[in-house]
Design an enzyme around this catalytic site. Structure first.
Site, mmCIF file in Angstrom:
data_model
loop_
_atom_site.group_PDB
_atom_site.id
_atom_site.type_symbol
_atom_site.label_atom_id
_atom_site.label_comp_id
_atom_site.label_asym_id
_atom_site.label_seq_id
_atom_site.Cartn_x
_atom_site.Cartn_y
_atom_site.Cartn_z
ATOM 1 N N HIS A 64 0.825 -1.209 0.000
ATOM 2 C CA HIS A 64 0.000 0.000 0.000
ATOM 3 C C HIS A 64 0.860 1.260 0.000
ATOM 4 C CE1 HIS A 64 -3.936 1.859 0.528
ATOM 5 N NE2 HIS A 64 -3.392 2.693 1.401
ATOM 6 N N HIS A 105 -10.326 2.678 -0.329
ATOM 7 C CA HIS A 105 -10.458 2.258 1.070
ATOM 8 C C HIS A 105 -11.265 0.957 1.074
ATOM 9 C CE1 HIS A 105 -9.957 4.116 5.283
ATOM 10 N NE2 HIS A 105 -8.785 4.033 4.683
#
Length: 719
Positions: A47, A93
């Protein structure tokens, strides 16, 4: 507090492979402390480090005369003339939203808004691109309600209009929904704020909300697949407070205007760790942090917890030392924490002190710059098999199947939960194509859109990647806006599987090709990998968010057809049914190739629409559902019937690209045909708007009945 012993199991639990841990040992020449292990885990996860995608992201076009700042900062910055700039980005998200839909989606919105105002811009628009599992799946309704509620509650409380986006359903997302949030803001082009620290001995200042234990390890969790231990991951989901964020926005903009800020970084993924390391790395400085000074909302927090917390509404700044008192007064006024938690240092060190003990002492440049970078093996997606015969079906029955599906039904149930007009500058709200927002106190406007067709990308990643950019280009052109630039949100499964890595590579190649051909550089973005549950990956979903400029609101194509208007097709007649909405919704087949994307034709046809806006009453691009669905949506929005002359299924429902449907009067249609001939653009009269019936070839149905189905199907599907 006694720190746990470093074991193979603990290393694995931090998402680090044995060879990556060996790299850490080689780098620092000793075993890391528990806090240092956490810091490496955060900085080296997928990420934050883009270790599987970096090689391919470098191939994307990121520059152009309009680009002020491309990828690498919190958000991209693009010149819109008159000394102004638009600042925008899209980010995922996904994992948090599947675990805890309301907070996961809400904090996704909060994070993307911070990315924008960190650059010195006031947010003016938001969008969201949402992908859910099959409507019949037991978890889908719960996820849809929670996510939409979370997006709405955060954006509405913060006070930013939600102007567009997309919602799709497919069984591939049953175990892993996608929540991609977009935000854009306005700034003065000469007053952009960046994250690189500068100057030795400068105060590192913590601003905003207090640090808690929510979100500890969130970035690492975002780079892991799901399995049956998913509920145990709930504590890694952050909790958001939009009213605190609104105060943070105002305090940051006030402080920026004062001239006290040297650099600023949002505390997003990996919190204090990532923000401090990035600021130091970009400024070629070290950072020393004293965690005893960090404002905490829970007693007894360890250095590990403080460094990895992803508590929301927090910023890290480097300030001019002589302006500390002034800066503190601003944050006191807004009732926000202000604490000097460290300083910049000349040595290449990331030094973390807590309780008079050194909890971490790492080479900062190496921590940021030597994250593993993989050239993962990949295989090209095999060419799609030829599409077999598509049975004949009544065109009205086919249209009903589309508009009765939550994928293509009216989405008012979603966007009516969002405030679409706060700030009073929304010119075009969701539901009509690209959203449009006036640039306050000017005659200009900005248009925003978000697009991808995942089933195309799965069948043919290269053409699917091109198509996502081309559709964004068309959506902007259809409202009269000149496309400026794009942001990408690349959602894929496990990149360690060569076929998944092949999807990512193919899509990036297609995106790059289209961005280059259509002058839409990628200025920001996000990669979200490991979107899998029990080894089953999502559809490859490289979402493209794009921004266009209207130099004058007079250039906006925002009308609706009126009784008697002609329906004119710009582009070739429909022929391509492979991977079409018709095939999926009517026949439950996902077969054939994605439609080919002719980028030269896309460019020519888009330029033609914008150049001839005076001859066009209303316009929409053709995508899912082809001509039939586009004509129905345009007519239904105006409360009119429509007649399409052809009854041929491919002409009605084919999803060939580079096409628009326009409504115009007879005299305008004649003039359009003449200019089209000169420009080498195919234009055909395909029908007429008016009456109270929808007619497709020889089949027809009352508009009222079709409209009732279209406007109720989404709410019924999600219970």
């Amino acid at each position: 507090m006694q720190e746990p012993q470093i074991t193979e199991e603990l290393v694995a639990a931090h998402g680090l492979k044995p060879d990556e841990y060996q790299r850490i040992l080689d780098l620092i020449g000793r075993e890391p402390s528990f806090t240092e292990l956490g810091v490496f885990s955060a900085m080296w996860n997928e990420h934050c480090s883009y270790k599987s995608s970096k090689k391919w992201l470098r191939t994307l076009p990121t520059e152009g005369p309009q680009v002020i700042c491309g990828p690498g900062e919190n958000a991209g910055v693009v010149d819109i003339g008159d000394g102004q700039a638009v600042v925008f980005k899209m980010e995922s998200h996904n994992h948090p939203s599947y675990i805890e839909p309301h907070q996961g989606a809400a904090t996704g919105v909060g994070g993307i808004l911070r990315d924008v105002f960190t650059m010195g811009a006031r947010p003016i628009a938001a969008m969201d691109s949402l992908s859910f599992g099959a409507p019949s799946h037991p978890k889908t309704a719960h996820l849809v309600k929670g996510v939409v509620e979370g997006v709405g509650s955060y954006g509405n409380c913060f006070g930013v209009p939600n102007v567009g986006g997309e919602v799709r359903f497919h069984p591939a997302y049953n175990g892993n929904c996608l929540v991609n949030a977009f935000a854009a803001g306005l700034a003065d082009a000469d007053k952009i704020f960046y994250s690189a620290a500068s100057g030795v001995g400068m105060p590192v200042v913590y601003l905003g909300a207090k640090t808690g234990r929510d979100g500890v390890g969130g970035a690492t969790m975002a780079s892991a697949e799901f399995d049956d231990t998913i509920e145990e991951k709930r504590p890694t989901v952050q909790v958001g407070d939009p009213f605190t964020e609104k105060r943070l926005l105002e305090a940051c903009l006030e402080l920026m205007a004062s001239g006290a800020v040297i650099s600023i970084q949002d505390m997003g993924a990996a919190g204090l760790t990532c923000s401090a390391v990035e600021m130091g790395d970009k400024g070629s400085l070290g950072i020393r942090l004293d965690l005893d000074r960090v404002p905490c909302r829970e007693p007894g927090m360890s250095a590990y917890e403080m460094m990895l917390s992803e508590s929301q509404e927090r910023m890290l700044m480097v300030l001019k030392p002589e302006r500390e008192a002034e800066a503190k007064a601003i944050f006191d006024k807004w009732d926000l924490d202000f604490a000097i938690v460290g300083e910049t240092i000349a040595e290449d060190r990331f030094l973390i002190i807590h309780g008079n003990e050194t909890k971490a002492d790492l080479p900062l440049k190496a921590l940021s710059g030597t994250a593993p970078e993989y050239d993962r093996p990949w295989v090209e997606t095999p060419a799609a098999e030829e599409l077999g015969p598509v049975p004949a079906v009544d065109p009205i029955d086919a249209l009903k199947a589309l508009i009765g599906s939550p994928n293509y039904a009216h989405k008012a149930w979603v966007w009516e939960q969002y405030d679409t007009s706060v700030m009073a500058d929304t010119v075009r709200a969701p539901g009509l194509g690209a959203g449009v927002v006036r640039v306050h106190d000017t005659g200009k406007a900005l248009a925003f859109t978000s697009d991808v067709t995942p089933r195309y990308v799965k069948a043919n990643p290269h053409e699917g990647g091109k198509q996502a950019v081309a559709e964004a280009f068309r959506n902007l052109s259809a409202c009269g806006a000149r496309p400026l630039a794009a942001t990408d949100n690349l959602n894929f499964g496990n990149p360690e599987k060569p076929e998944i890595m092949g999807q990512l590579v193919g899509a990036i190649k297609g995106i790059g090709e289209a961005c280059l051909a259509l002058d839409m550089p990628i200025v920001s973005g996000n990669v979200s990998l490991y979107n899998e549950t029990d080894g089953v990956g999502i559809l490859p979903t490289p979402t493209i968010g794009a921004v266009g400029l209207l130099d004058s609101l007079d250039d906006l194509i925002a009308g609706a057809p009126v009784e008697g208007d002609l329906a004119m097709l710009i582009g070739n007649p429909g022929s391509h049914l492979g991977q079409s909405a018709l095939l999926a919704e009517v026949f439950h087949r996902e077969e054939g190739d994605a439609p080919a994307v002719d980028l030269e034709a896309e460019r020519r046809h888009g330029d033609f629409i914008r150049a001839n806006r005076a001859l066009i009453c209303a316009c929409t691009d053709l995508s899912d559902g082809g001509l039939a669905l586009a004509a129905f949506e345009m007519a239904e929005g105006a409360g009119l019937g429509v007649t399409l002359e052809s009854g041929d299924m491919a002409e009605l429902f084919g999803e060939d690209q580079a096409r628009y449907l326009v409504a115009c009067r007879f005299d305008q249609a004649e003039a359009l045909m003449v200019t089209a001939g000169q420009a080498g653009v195919p234009v055909t009269s395909v029908g007429r708007f008016g009456g109270s019936t929808v007619k497709l070839g020889g089949a027809e149905a009352p508009l009222e009945a079709l409209s009732a189905l279209y406007r109720s199907a989404f709410a019924q599907a999600v219970g």
